[in-house]
Write a protein that holds these residues in place. Structure first.
Motif, mmCIF file in Angstrom:
data_model
loop_
_atom_site.group_PDB
_atom_site.id
_atom_site.type_symbol
_atom_site.label_atom_id
_atom_site.label_comp_id
_atom_site.label_asym_id
_atom_site.label_seq_id
_atom_site.Cartn_x
_atom_site.Cartn_y
_atom_site.Cartn_z
ATOM 1 N N TRP C 79 0.849 -1.183 0.000
ATOM 2 C CA TRP C 79 0.000 0.000 0.000
ATOM 3 C C TRP C 79 0.891 1.241 0.000
ATOM 4 O O TRP C 79 0.880 2.012 -0.932
ATOM 5 N N THR C 80 1.693 1.358 1.036
ATOM 6 C CA THR C 80 2.527 2.560 1.102
ATOM 7 C C THR C 80 3.634 2.482 0.062
ATOM 8 O O THR C 80 4.066 1.404 -0.346
ATOM 9 N N SER C 81 4.106 3.652 -0.318
ATOM 10 C CA SER C 81 5.172 3.693 -1.300
ATOM 11 C C SER C 81 6.443 3.074 -0.748
ATOM 12 O O SER C 81 7.181 2.416 -1.474
ATOM 13 N N TYR C 100 0.330 -3.517 -7.936
ATOM 14 C CA TYR C 100 0.279 -2.513 -6.866
ATOM 15 C C TYR C 100 -0.974 -1.676 -7.037
ATOM 16 O O TYR C 100 -1.123 -0.971 -8.029
ATOM 17 N N VAL C 102 -2.571 0.904 -5.398
ATOM 18 C CA VAL C 102 -2.901 2.124 -4.671
ATOM 19 C C VAL C 102 -2.413 3.346 -5.444
ATOM 20 O O VAL C 102 -1.364 3.311 -6.071
ATOM 21 N N GLN C 103 -3.176 4.401 -5.345
ATOM 22 C CA GLN C 103 -2.753 5.666 -5.954
ATOM 23 C C GLN C 103 -1.433 6.058 -5.348
ATOM 24 O O GLN C 103 -1.196 5.844 -4.165
ATOM 25 N N TYR C 104 -0.536 6.601 -6.148
ATOM 26 C CA TYR C 104 0.787 6.897 -5.606
ATOM 27 C C TYR C 104 1.392 8.072 -6.337
ATOM 28 O O TYR C 104 0.743 8.700 -7.172
ATOM 29 N N GLU C 105 2.655 8.376 -6.004
ATOM 30 C CA GLU C 105 3.248 9.616 -6.492
ATOM 31 C C GLU C 105 3.830 9.528 -7.895
ATOM 32 O O GLU C 105 4.303 10.521 -8.440
ATOM 33 N N TYR C 149 5.469 12.554 3.802
ATOM 34 C CA TYR C 149 6.226 11.491 3.156
ATOM 35 C C TYR C 149 6.163 11.658 1.648
ATOM 36 O O TYR C 149 5.660 12.665 1.151
ATOM 37 N N TYR C 151 4.665 10.444 -1.057
ATOM 38 C CA TYR C 151 3.497 10.610 -1.911
ATOM 39 C C TYR C 151 2.952 12.039 -1.835
ATOM 40 O O TYR C 151 2.817 12.715 -2.861
ATOM 41 N N ASN C 209 -2.765 11.074 5.051
ATOM 42 C CA ASN C 209 -2.881 9.643 4.837
ATOM 43 C C ASN C 209 -3.218 8.893 6.109
ATOM 44 O O ASN C 209 -2.770 9.252 7.186
HETATM 45 N N1 URE Z 1 1.047 5.503 -2.357
HETATM 46 C C1 URE Z 1 0.533 5.915 -1.223
HETATM 47 N N2 URE Z 1 -0.716 6.378 -1.155
HETATM 48 O O1 URE Z 1 1.185 5.868 -0.214
#
Ligand code: URE
Ligand code: ATP
Ligand code: ATP
Ligand code: MG
Ligand code: MG
Lengths: 520, 363, 401, 231, 258
Positions: C79-81, C100, C102-105, C149, C151, C209
């Motif tokens: 989930w987390t980057s 993967y 989840v929306q991310y950066e 962080y 993202y 988040n």
């Molecule tokens: N990629 C995220 N949302 O941590």
């Protein structure tokens, strides 16, 4: 008289927006996109048609529906004709823009309501986004208004608009009015005006007004800062209070303390669900007073079970309690996760704890935080009374200072230990009730507070309830005074550095005991 | 001084592992994926040995040892990062990727020198040692003891965690340092390099054990026990408890830094979560689980805890916290001397201290 | 083997379990479904679930275990980057396949990862454009609030440069970062109030988040920040997060996603029904990362079926151009930059904890792996087809002869 | 009042009490003497229940108390003035005295004036923490604390240690007076022979975990006793 | 303290082993020491008596650096200002102490307790590299015999009886071989014959060491035959031979009793 002026006022409004007929507007309201809907609302409000207000009200409450054919429906009846409608109808969706247009429109219609509360709300609605169009209407309303507070509101709303009036005298009057308001909004409006202003007289007026706003606002902000600091402090205090007993008094390095808080929060959730499920909605607001004793009992009972099952074999091996309670904490978290699931649970503020009281200038003291501050005071006072004045309190302290000798004095140490640990856990449970009102209720809840709790208890001075209080409040205040300057991230780092440095000056915490008694 | 039997046995076992594991791996009996895992355990074990040096021997419970470990890890991570060179996403020879995309124009001064491996290794020891020297120097001089010391070490690691989270710090923020390629010309993903790191870690662990053992045998070791017992009384005999504790603390921090430096190439990432207070608590848990104040207890505890986590999170992903929790509770209740108490029945080498002492120094 | 193993690498304990455990269930639901329909290539699919426990190094260890010991054909997880970053070297070394969800950066395109969540241009930029429009309230002043962080940092950097390109002055942008799990929002919410009362229409873009959201929204609601005055648009708050918040006073605040549970489509009705019957709780909500998981899983299954094998290289090739009719009602397409084309939707929070779509793109938007708003990144291109075969280069890896 | 017969006590493997028997009677002061480390304190702690015994008979007030917890023994009327004072360091002097309330009935939960008469310093320092007192003051507090319990059996383990001569004399007088009331049995451990000989109705000498001599005070000459106590 | 004042004090103190003047200590307003003065010549033995709470232990705390006096001069050897030094530094000057409540290292053996106390360098490095020499072992054995703990040498100090701990602490003081020995109630909890033995032991030490003994046991004080100082309420009430002091009505009143 009132009706007359109402009609007069409305007529003045109608002029610019006469392009569309009411019928078109109704249809657009039913079938158009958000943009069409917004202009339809403006048109309808301006039309002065008697059916408009109920329709807009229904729309705002989410009760207005539309059929595919474009008929408006309220409660299964055609909103215009009152005839029963059989076609399927869907609620008309709103977005923020439509909502704010709607609020403004209803506000204008309600400016002349007979209920002062409705009029106040109406002025507020207009104040939120006043336009030059509303000036005549406001003037009319001002003339008719009898309640001084509402009058003042109307004047200040007028000032916002008239700040950009071509007439310098009007502008100066508006500046004066805004200067008295001392709100950040007035500040912002005046700054913007200052940038565009050319008239030197108006400029000086703005400068004076801004100066007075600045001083007054800085007091307000400082006061608010203190409140926020006290609020954070009271949260820390509640979180740490139970630990001040289980760790501070008993010496158990209780890593499961956070989980006791969590259990209190989940108890609150369960109580709320019971109220929602089994009691009429009007009782729902009172789930919280029930949750407090419930959380105390549940967390206390679990605490007693832990003490009797594990901790009691570890007295005198203080460090081993770290290992065992870490295990307990892991298991409790997972147990809650298995029972309730991993995602957050919703715990709502009761209505009486929702929202806040606006002190000045849009700065709000929220009810939930205020209640929590008072609650913390009550809990600490109760705890202090127990520790200080009850026989139980004396026995608790005696047992933890010298267990064998206490038993030789006739104190049933087992019972006292269990009850002490139960008390500490119960208080942690109560803290959970309070925390559920401001934060999330999840299996990790306790982990978020465990480090802070230990920090507060140790910083204050282990074994001193006063120390815990002073520690919590000072950390809360320092944190909140630093935050506006340094930001949340750096603020928190600074607080930690301050703790490290402060302990150098007071190696046994804020409220350290001195003298020989410490060494024995 | 002559090496004691248990120590010899331990060292022999470690040497055996250092030889046997690679051999078995070569024969295909131990699968590749276990090598970095075992290497990681060895690093945890060294870390636990380091903590035991101050906690077990001197009675100083540091709840911030993860910070020393992480700093050592970052020192190594910075070197590995510099080694990436133009192989990063943005192909910048001078700047790590995270700096490029945050618009940094040049490498901050504190990154200089880290392209040289010996310098990075030196820093992996010096930086933790220096931090321990400053913090410990202040704290022990102010006579901060017991939980007060524990809490300031915890505050230290917590503050460092938040600081390293900040992207402005120039250590890659929350994501930390990653995407490593090679070290001293050896590709990190090469199984041979992995085996090399595994052997290095086991050797470092052996060295750490030898060191703590030698300390424990010396008169200084007994002085440390006296510090743990009754620090104030010791002062009246003319010993500087401050210096004794400081020496142990600094040495321990450097060992922890070494463990971190060895850990990072094997794990492939270093980020601020290593500074989290919970991680440091877990190190203490390892020591307590294995047997605080014993020679090999920390090793046993570290390997048990890390191994149990590896194993249980795979076979019982929903239930493992119960199993691990139960293990902790049962060990405390049934094995007051930790897991090593299980193996040495009756013939207790080092006797347990009487209960009153512990309450005095730590409660 | 007579089963096809897939790995599920989502935290079931620790801080991230709040969000990730649902995704584990989603994968299991998909496995269940595919097995009921006869499996894949005539074999049953077997999910190997592990718990990386919100512990980043443990993520890497578990990834290695899944690939080397369990020899899974693909992994659904993270989930987390930072968790993705920590497993990335493992997947690349062992040539594994990670989906993967989840929306991310953005700023990444690995040969071994398929990104089924949104890239910034599929979420953040459209949301801001919406708020700048008349419908969105004609916003002139911006608060970019995020957890500290990568993202949020990256997203805000992209947004900042986007806003400036639209003529927003620096003094009309306020940026604020908070630690993970930040729980005391009093100061920040009142700062937002001050910032917003300067006379210009203001909105908050939240990349806050996880755990921090509940206290944030509670404070927002109690300090009386109304959506009509200062709308908050969030990129990490979905139905699951709302389920933990009392939304009565939050009506009108926004979120941007590629899917909402409230979407009306046959695919979505089926999806919701399937979820409720699988999880045996009609009250459980669905959300965007779940949808992304479903898309990823279906694409993988289709690619396996199409290539007739679970071989990673074959499946990867087959994945490019793979289409899935998604619960969002649109057809999601896997592009050669390992990211999806998906629609963007903006929804307003309703009192019942659901979103009401107030704006959406006409069709799917293609994700940028590399943002054009970051100078160094604008040059890069991700394209894993010949002749590029590259996740981050400025020119094709292989020049046409 | 109290009879202990054939008490056996071990610390781990070391055999500390080897069949010790002692008794105490209402109205009498029984005195136990012995050199360092012979087991006097161990015996007293065993009587109070603070130290477990391997075997032996323990009867108090006609009841078997061998299995009772210390708290229950205290509630039955046994009070201990331990060696090393064992004051609750962070309780005030007054609170230290009040800990004795746990063992007495509600009606008796007050501090008898005679305690302050005997030890005026306790009244002066009522609100000072017990741990801050000087050694001798603590010793006085420990005696006072035991007296708050209105015990039927008062066990004193070297109660005069560290106390100034004038107060030792007072303590002697008070013990005599308490015994003479006939409601209390007193068991006294002493090293200070003159004090023991002056007060003890019966004397017993311990040597390496055993009673090697016991009887009425008048049965022994001073020389005889000194000889037994010397190395 | 200003240097000028100190230099005057050190002139007066010249040639003394221990010099206390004008020493006051208060705890939360309670004056434990009140303008106390005490002078000891090198090699002198001094008995200190006085009611409970008179300040005897506090005085020792001041000399050994445990408590800082609010005011007053405390000089060792006529020159060293003890109020400026910490406990360890004072101990290395050769000032040893036996506490009123026996304090030994409970988790170390009797032998190790003596080993740590044995005179020798105290720095980190010498401690690390210290060897168990034969001469040291002999010294320890000799002390063990002296304090009667020969057969307990490998026992943990924590499991000694109260009196045995007293003896061990005396032993530690002996082996520390300081120049100034402070003994706080050394014979409490000892039998009469042990008391005699202790007195004899101290008499043997006197002359080579300056000794301060605090006791309530008049037989012991008499056996020491040293000059007696009576403390009361933090200052000196009387000083002289034991007989003279015992005859002092004020001493009888506050201390000895009738
Ligand atoms: N990629 C995220 N949302 O941590
Ligand atoms: N906790 C313990 N563990 C092991 N041995 C102990 C323990 N406590 C006391 N002993 C030993 O038991 C013996 C008797 O001790 P005890 O304290 O009963 O003696 P005592 O007669 O009271 O001596 P004193 O006159 O010195 O107070 C001593 O030899 C002592 O070493
Ligand atoms: N920290 C403190 N707080 C308050 N009073 C204290 C503190 N420390 C010592 N005192 C008081 O100071 C006085 C002197 O104590 P000190 O221990 O020096 O007496 P002493 O002469 O050694 O007595 P004893 O013969 O009983 O050992 C006592 O009255 C004691 O209660
Ligand atoms: Mg004894
Ligand atoms: Mg004294």
């Amino acid at each position: 008289m009132r009706l007359l002026s109402l009609i007069f006022g409305l007529l003045m409004l109608i002029q610019p927006a006469f392009a569309q007929s009411a019928d078109d507007a109704y249809r657009q309201l039913a079938t158009g996109g958000f943009t069409e809907r917004a202009s339809a609302i403006e048109t309808l409000a301006a039309s002065g048609h008697p059916k408009v207000l109920p329709i807009l009200k229904a729309l705002s409450d989410g009760n207005l529906q539309a059929t595919d054919a474009g008929a408006l429906v309220i409660d299964g009846k055609d909103a215009l004709t009152g005839a029963a409608v059989t076609d399927s109808a869907a609620p008309i969706p709103l977005n923020n823009r439509v909502r704010s247009v709607l609020r403004g429109a209803m506000g204008r219609l309600a400016l002349f309501d007979s209920d002062p509360a409705a009029r106040t709300a109406a002025v507020e609605a207009i104040q939120a986004s006043p336009t030059p169009d509303s000036i005549p209407l406001l003037r009319t309303a001002l003339a008719a208004e009898t309640v001084p507070a509402i009058k003042e509101r109307i004047e200040s709303t007028l000032a916002i608009v008239e700040l950009n009036d071509p007439d310098p005298a009007r502008r100066i009057a508006a500046v004066k009015n805004l200067g008295e308001q001392a709100t950040p909004r007035a500040q912002g409006l005046l700054r913007t005006r200052l940038a565009a202003e050319e008239n030197p007289q108006v400029k000086t007026a703005i400068d004076t007004a801004l100066a007075s706003i600045d001083t007054r606002l800085s007091f307000v902000y400082f006061g608010l800062n203190i409140f926020q600091g006290l609020s954070l402090g009271s949260v820390l205090l509640l979180a740490a209070c139970g630990l001040a007993i289980t760790f501070g008094v008993m010496g158990v390095i209780n890593m499961a303390h956070g989980e006791m808080i969590m259990i209190g929060a989940y108890t609150t959730y369960v109580v709320q669900q019971v109220f929602r499920t089994y009691l009429p909605p009007s009782f729902l607001d009172w789930y919280l007073p029930v949750a407090v004793p419930a959380a105390f009992l549940v967390a206390g009972a679990i605490g007693i079970a832990i003490e009797r099952g594990i901790i009691r074999f570890l007295y005198g091996r203080a460090l081993e309690t770290l290992l065992a309670t870490w295990g307990v904490s892991l298991a409790l978290q997972q147990a809650v996760r298995s029972i309730f699931g991993a995602p957050n649970k919703e715990v709502a503020n009761p209505t009486w704890m929702t929202g806040g009281m606006e002190i000045v200038a849009g700065q709000v003291v929220t009810w939930n935080r205020l209640v929590i501050i008072l609650f913390a005071v009550a809990v600490v006072a109760g705890l202090a009374a127990i520790m200080r004045f009850s026989a139980m309190g004396l026995q608790m302290r005696a047992v933890t200072q010298n267990r064998p000798m206490a038993s030789a004095m006739g104190i049933r140490t087992g019972r006292v230990d269990a009850l002490t640990f139960g008390l500490g856990s119960g208080i942690a449970g109560i803290a959970g009730v309070a925390l559920s009102q401001i934060g999330n209720v999840s299996p990790n809840l306790g982990q978020a507070y465990i480090v802070d709790s230990f920090m507060v208890v140790v910083f204050g001075g282990v074994g001193s309830l006063w120390g815990t209080i002073a520690g919590a409040l000072s950390l809360g205040l320092v944190n909140k005074l630093l935050e506006p300057m340094a930001g949340a991230m750096l603020g928190k780092i600074l607080v930690l550095v301050i703790i490290i440095l402060f302990i150098q000056r007071r190696p046994r915490g804020l409220f350290a005991l001195k003298g020989r008694s410490v060494e024995s | 001084m002559t090496l004691s039997r248990p120590l010899l046995l331990t060292l022999a076992v470690l040497a055996g592992i250092a030889v046997l594991v690679p051999v078995l791996n070569g024969m295909g009996i131990i699968p590749n994926y276990l090598i970095p895992l075992f290497g990681k355990y060895a690093c945890y074990a060294l870390l636990a040995v380091a903590l035991n040096l101050v906690w077990g021997q001197c009675g100083v419970l540091s709840l911030g040892h993860g910070a020393f470990f992480a700093l050592g890890g970052y020192a190594m991570g910075m070197h590995l990062m510099r080694n990436i060179g133009t192989r990063g996403s943005y192909g910048n020879a001078n700047l790590p990727d995270f700096m490029v995309f945050l618009n940094w124009k040049e490498l901050p001064w504190y990154w200089s020198g880290f392209d040289i491996l010996p310098f990075a290794l030196l820093m992996a020891l010096v930086v933790p040692g220096l931090l321990a020297f400053v913090l410990g120097g202040l704290a022990f001089r102010s006579r901060i003891t017991g939980v007060y010391l524990s809490i300031i070490t915890q505050a230290m690691t917590y503050a460092l965690m938040l600081a390293f989270f900040r992207n402005e710090m120039g250590f890659g923020g929350n994501n930390g340092l990653t995407d490593f390629k090679d070290i001293a010309g050896f590709e990190l993903s090469n199984p041979g390099t992995r085996v090399g790191f595994f052997i290095l870690s086991v050797l470092a662990l052996g060295g750490g054990l030898l060191l703590t053992w030698a300390l424990g045998q010396s008169k200084l070791g007994r002085v440390m026990v006296a510090v743990r017992d009754a620090e104030s009384r010791l002062r009246f005999l003319g010993y500087s408890a401050t210096n004794v504790k400081l020496a142990a603390f600094v040495l321990s921090a450097m060992l922890a830094g070494l463990a971190g430096a060895l850990y990072v190439p094997q794990v492939g990432i270093i980020n601020p979560s290593e500074f989290s207070p919970a991680n440091s608590i877990e190190i203490a848990i390892m020591v307590a689980l294995g047997g605080r104040g014993t020679l090999i207890g920390p090793v046993v505890g570290a390997v048990t805890l890390a191994g149990a986590k590896s194993w249980l999170t795979g076979i019982a992903p929903d239930l493992w916290p119960f199993a691990l929790g139960a293990l902790f509770i049962l060990v405390t209740l049934l094995l007051p001397k930790g897991l090593v108490g299980l193996k040495l029945p009756k013939r207790a080498a080092k006797p347990v201290e009487p209960t009153a002492v512990e309450e005095k120094t730590h409660a | 083997a007579d089963t096809i193993k897939i790995g599920v690498l989502h935290s079931l304990s620790g801080t991230m379990a709040i969000s990730e455990s649902t995704l584990k269930d989603t994968v299991l639901m998909m496995v269940d479904e595919i097995n009921k329909n006869g499996g894949l290539l005539g074999k049953k699919v077997e999910a190997v679930v592990v718990d990386p426990a919100s512990d980043w190094p443990l993520f890497a260890e578990k990834a290695r275990e899944l690939l080397e010991k369990e020899k899974v054909a693909a992994v659904f997880g993270c989930w987390t980057s930072v968790s993705r970053k920590s497993v990335l070297p493992v997947f690349e070394e062992k040539n594994g396949l990670l989906f993967y969800p989840v929306q991310y950066e953005g700023e990444e395109s690995s040969r071994n990862v398929f990104y089924t969540g949104a890239a910034p241009n599929q979420q953040a930029i459209p949301a801001v454009e919406y708020l700048m429009s008349k419908d969105g309230g004609d916003v002139k002043r911006w608060v970019l609030a995020g957890t500290d962080y990568v993202y949020p940092r990256t997203t805000n950097k992209i947004l900042e440069s986007f806003l400036k390109s639209k003529g927003v002055a620096a003094e009309d942008i306020m940026i604020n970062y908070t630690p993970f799990g930040h729980s005391d929002w009093q100061t920040i919410v009142s700062d937002i109030k001050k910032f917003s009362s300067a006379g210009k229409k203001t909105a908050v873009v939240s990349t806050i988040n996880g755990d921090a959201n509940v206290p944030f929204y509670k404070e927002l609601s109690n300090q009386g920040i109304k959506a009509e005055q200062v709308p908050v648009v969030a990129f990490s708050v979905g139905e699951e997060e709302l389920a933990g918040i009392d939304t009565k006073n939050l009506v009108g605040h926004l979120a941007a996603w590629n899917y909402f549970q409230s979407v009306k489509s046959p695919e979505n009705d089926a999806f919701i029904k399937q979820w409720h019957s699988f999880i045996k709780n009609p009250k459980r909500v669905t959300n965007d990362p779940m949808e992304a998981t479903v898309i990823g899983f279906k694409m993988w299954a289709q690619a396996v079926a199409q290539s007739g094998s679970t071989d990673v290289d074959a499946v990867r090739q087959a994945l490019y151009g793979q289409k899935v009719k998604a619960p969002s009602g649109f057809e999601a397409v896997m592009n050669t930059n390992h990211h999806l084309s998906k629609p963007v939707m903006i929804g307003e929070i309703q009192a019942n904890g659901q979103f009401q779509t107030v704006w959406q793109t006409k069709g799917p938007i293609k994700a940028d792996a590399w943002s054009p708003f970051i100078p160094e990144s604008a040059k890069l291109k991700a394209d894993w087809t010949f002749p590029w075969v590259c996740g981050n280069c400025t020119e094709p890896r292989f020049k046409p002869l | 009042m109290l009879t202990a017969e054939n008490i056996q006590l071990y610390y781990g493997a070391s055999h500390i009490l080897r069949g010790v028997s002692v008794s105490a009677e209402l109205g009498k002061i029984s005195c136990v003497l012995g050199r360092n480390g012979v087991g006097k304190t161990s015996l007293m702690r065993a009587l109070m229940g603070l130290q477990g015994i391997r075997s032996g008979k323990l009867e108090f007030d006609g009841q078997d108390i061998a299995a009772m917890k210390p708290a229950d023994r205290a509630r039955k009327g046994i009070a201990l003035v331990p060696q090393g004072r064992e004051i609750f360091p962070r309780l005030t002097v007054l609170e230290n005295l009040q800990t004795g309330y746990a063992a007495v009935s509600r009606a008796d939960r007050y501090i008898p004036d005679e305690i302050f008469d005997l030890f005026p310093v306790l009244a002066d320092m009522k609100n000072r923490r017990g741990g801050d007192l000087s050694g001798g003051q603590q010793q006085q507090l420990a005696i006072g604390r035991a007296l708050v319990m209105r015990p039927k059996l008062l066990i004193l383990d070297e109660p005069t240690e560290g106390i100034q001569p004038s107060i030792i004399k007072d303590i002697g007088r008070v013990l005599r007076m308490l015994a003479d009331r006939g409601t209390m049995a007193i068991l006294l451990v002493e090293q200070y022979l003159d004090f023991a000989r002056e007060l003890g109705d019966t004397l017993a000498i311990m040597e390496r975990g055993q009673i090697i001599l016991s009887g009425k005070r008048d049965e022994f000459s001073e020389q005889e006793l000194r000889a037994k106590l010397a190395v | 303290m200003p240097d000028a004042v100190l230099s005057i004090a050190s002139q007066v103190a010249a040639g003394t082993a221990l010099y206390l003047d004008g020493v006051s200590v208060s705890f939360d307003g309670f004056r434990a020491l009140n303008n106390l003065a005490l002078v000891l010549a090198p090699g002198e033995m001094r008995s200190i008596i006085g009611p409970n709470g008179a300040g005897k232990t506090t005085m020792m705390d001041v000399i050994t650096g445990k408590t800082r006096p609010d005011t007053g001069d405390v000089l060792f050897d006529g020159t060293v200002d003890l109020t400026k030094l910490d406990e360890a530094a004072i101990a290395t000057l050769g000032i040893g102490r036996k506490f009123q409540k026996p304090t030994v290292f409970e988790t170390l053996s009797v032998w190790d307790n003596l080993d740590l106390a044995a005179s020798g360098p105290r720095g980190l490095w010498p401690t690390l590299t210290a060897r168990r020499t034969k001469s040291l072992a002999e010294r320890i054995e000799a002390v063990l015999v002296e304090v009667g703990l020969t057969d307990r040498r490998h026992i943990l100090a924590g499991s000694l009886s109260h009196g045995q701990k007293q003896w061990l602490e005396i032993g530690m003081l002996l082996i520390q071989d300081g120049r100034l020995l402070l003994l706080d109630e050394p014979v409490a909890g000892m039998t009469d014959s042990e008391t005699e033995a202790t007195a004899a032991l101290l008499l043997r030490l006197a002359g080579h060491h300056t000794i301060v003994v605090v006791e309530h046991d008049m037989t012991f004080v008499r056996a020491l035959g040293a000059r007696v100082t009576v403390l009361h309420e933090g200052s000196v009430l009387a000083e002289g031979t034991l007989d003279a002091v015992q005859a002092d009505q004020r001493v009888v009143e506050v201390y000895l009793g009738r």
